[in-house]
Design an enzyme around this catalytic site. Sequence first.
Site, PDB file in Angstrom:
ATOM      1  N   HIS A 114      -2.596  -4.825 -11.109  1.00 47.78           N
ATOM      2  CA  HIS A 114      -2.904  -3.321 -11.434  1.00 47.78           C
ATOM      3  C   HIS A 114      -3.133  -3.559 -12.150  1.00 47.78           C
ATOM      4  O   HIS A 114      -2.074  -4.431 -13.541  1.00 47.78           O
ATOM      5  CB  HIS A 114      -1.747  -2.230 -11.001  1.00 47.78           C
ATOM      6  CG  HIS A 114      -1.525  -1.305 -10.003  1.00 47.78           C
ATOM      7  ND1 HIS A 114      -2.456  -0.662  -8.949  1.00 47.78           N
ATOM      8  CD2 HIS A 114      -0.831  -2.528  -8.761  1.00 47.78           C
ATOM      9  CE1 HIS A 114      -2.460  -0.421  -7.221  1.00 47.78           C
ATOM     10  NE2 HIS A 114      -1.217  -1.749  -7.390  1.00 47.78           N
ATOM     11  N   ASN A 132      -6.434  -4.023  -8.731  1.00 47.51           N
ATOM     12  CA  ASN A 132      -6.584  -2.699  -8.334  1.00 47.51           C
ATOM     13  C   ASN A 132      -6.938  -2.239 -10.366  1.00 47.51           C
ATOM     14  O   ASN A 132      -5.811  -2.616 -10.483  1.00 47.51           O
ATOM     15  CB  ASN A 132      -5.556  -2.291  -8.293  1.00 47.51           C
ATOM     16  CG  ASN A 132      -5.754  -2.674  -6.202  1.00 47.51           C
ATOM     17  OD1 ASN A 132      -5.856  -2.320  -5.894  1.00 47.51           O
ATOM     18  ND2 ASN A 132      -4.515  -3.256  -6.663  1.00 47.51           N
ATOM     19  N   GLY A 180      -1.365   2.404  -7.390  1.00 46.83           N
ATOM     20  CA  GLY A 180      -2.204   2.682  -8.698  1.00 46.83           C
ATOM     21  C   GLY A 180      -0.561   3.595  -9.012  1.00 46.83           C
ATOM     22  O   GLY A 180      -0.709   3.497 -10.405  1.00 46.83           O
ATOM     23  N   CYS A 184      -4.670   6.295  -4.476  1.00 46.72           N
ATOM     24  CA  CYS A 184      -4.153   5.075  -5.002  1.00 46.72           C
ATOM     25  C   CYS A 184      -2.109   5.369  -4.804  1.00 46.72           C
ATOM     26  O   CYS A 184      -2.245   5.777  -6.091  1.00 46.72           O
ATOM     27  CB  CYS A 184      -4.168   4.267  -5.551  1.00 46.72           C
ATOM     28  SG  CYS A 184      -3.806   2.116  -5.939  1.00 46.72           S
ATOM     29  N   GLU A 208     -10.462   0.363  -6.364  1.00 45.20           N
ATOM     30  CA  GLU A 208      -9.228  -0.481  -5.857  1.00 45.20           C
ATOM     31  C   GLU A 208      -9.968  -1.377  -5.519  1.00 45.20           C
ATOM     32  O   GLU A 208     -11.405  -1.632  -4.881  1.00 45.20           O
ATOM     33  CB  GLU A 208      -8.839   0.271  -4.470  1.00 45.20           C
ATOM     34  CG  GLU A 208      -7.796   1.676  -4.176  1.00 45.20           C
ATOM     35  CD  GLU A 208      -7.233   1.820  -3.335  1.00 45.20           C
ATOM     36  OE1 GLU A 208      -6.761   0.681  -2.420  1.00 45.20           O
ATOM     37  OE2 GLU A 208      -6.963   2.851  -3.163  1.00 45.20           O
ATOM     38  N   CYS A 260       0.836  -0.649   0.016  1.00 39.35           N
ATOM     39  CA  CYS A 260      -0.241  -0.315  -0.413  1.00 39.35           C
ATOM     40  C   CYS A 260       1.022   1.337  -0.143  1.00 39.35           C
ATOM     41  O   CYS A 260       1.900   1.390   0.845  1.00 39.35           O
ATOM     42  CB  CYS A 260      -0.638   0.163   1.098  1.00 39.35           C
ATOM     43  SG  CYS A 260      -2.011   1.192   1.323  1.00 39.35           S
ATOM     44  N   GLY A 261       0.564   2.037  -0.761  1.00 41.94           N
ATOM     45  CA  GLY A 261       2.296   2.927  -0.731  1.00 41.94           C
ATOM     46  C   GLY A 261       1.984   4.162  -0.303  1.00 41.94           C
ATOM     47  O   GLY A 261       2.053   4.624   0.603  1.00 41.94           O
TER      48      GLY A 261
HETATM   49  N1  LIG Z   1      -6.149  -1.906  -2.957  1.00 39.53           N
HETATM   50  C1  LIG Z   1      -5.307  -2.445  -2.467  1.00 39.53           C
HETATM   51  C2  LIG Z   1      -3.775  -2.140  -1.602  1.00 39.53           C
HETATM   52  C3  LIG Z   1      -4.100  -0.682  -1.238  1.00 39.53           C
HETATM   53  C4  LIG Z   1      -3.302   0.215  -1.710  1.00 39.53           C
HETATM   54  C5  LIG Z   1      -3.684   1.889  -2.053  1.00 39.53           C
HETATM   55  N2  LIG Z   1      -4.768   1.974  -0.953  1.00 39.53           N
HETATM   56  C6  LIG Z   1      -2.329   2.242  -2.168  1.00 39.53           C
HETATM   57  O1  LIG Z   1      -2.383   3.686  -1.652  1.00 39.53           O
HETATM   58  O2  LIG Z   1      -1.254   1.665  -2.780  1.00 39.53           O
HETATM   59  C7  LIG Z   1      -4.892  -4.341  -2.534  1.00 39.53           C
HETATM   60  O3  LIG Z   1      -6.046  -4.299  -2.567  1.00 39.53           O
HETATM   61  O4  LIG Z   1      -4.068  -4.457  -3.468  1.00 39.53           O
END
Ligand SMILES: N[C@H](CCC[C@H](N)C(=O)O)C(=O)O
Length: 274
Positions: free
Chosen positions: A159, A190, A220, A217, A208, A73-74
């Site tokens: 992604h 994502n 993302g 994200c 997401e 999670c970035g």
């Molecule tokens: N929903 C993402 C995890 C959080 C990523 C996102 N909140 C970020 O800031 O990278 C997944 O299931 O891979």
Amino acid sequence: MNFSKMHGLGNDFMVIDAVTQNVHLSTEMIKRMADRYTGVGFDQLLIVEPPYVPDSDFHYRIFNSDGSEVEQCGNGARCFARFVRLKGLTRKRVLKVSTMKGNIVLTVNADETIRVNMGEPIFEPSKIPFKAIKEEKTYIIRAQEQTVLCGVASMGNPHCVIQVENIVTAQVATLGPLLEQHERFPERANIGFMHIIDRNNINLRVFERGVGETQACGTGACAAVAVGIKQGLLNECVNVNLPGGKLLIEWQGSNQPLYMTGPATHVYDGFIAI
Ligand SMILES: N[C@H](CCC[C@H](N)C(=O)O)C(=O)O
């Protein structure tokens, strides 16, 4: 149990210190706390733990609001770095952290923005995972009556990146859930919608995995720039404009780590009796 509410450009988190607290949460508890009406409300839950691997400062675990545990999670990484310093768990400005799938290095800058070495983007389909005969710069995915052109990459988490002409009218609400659950993504994905302004600036919206559309994200943004550079459409340093604000992504190409720089905001501290 004590917690902090934080966000990275509006992508919001409940952050729990499991270094000084005993934390055991079931999936049901996580989903209950994620509820924005009857719980704390968050996109992801971050649990900060003592180090698991040698030469690292902490381990941290990431759970989506649907209770699924994920690899990376970035925006959460930046909030993690601000949290451990705010709570006095460390005074370091360079932090080595292990997550479910790999290690990252975070640097807290003098202006309190955080620069994260996110590691090298992954394009090998089997490692994403993504069902494909071979690695391509662009894939064709058939989703119900639509044919979608996209790039696919992993920052530890999967992604799918679709280029759009207009970020406002992008089909986030319809194509997002369709592709998130598509059978070619065995662990879901994502879904990023990228509008290229020029070789150094993009607009991005992300549906997401396990959450839905978020204000930002981080992984993302990393994946979108990595796909854009691989497709020859972007330069090495890109400003990513998300609904919640801007991230700076830098990647010099294959065999090089990708860097993400952005803010992390502490909102409030709370206590929940569970
Ligand atoms: N929903 C993402 C995890 C959080 C990523 C996102 N909140 C970020 O800031 O990278 C997944 O299931 O891979």
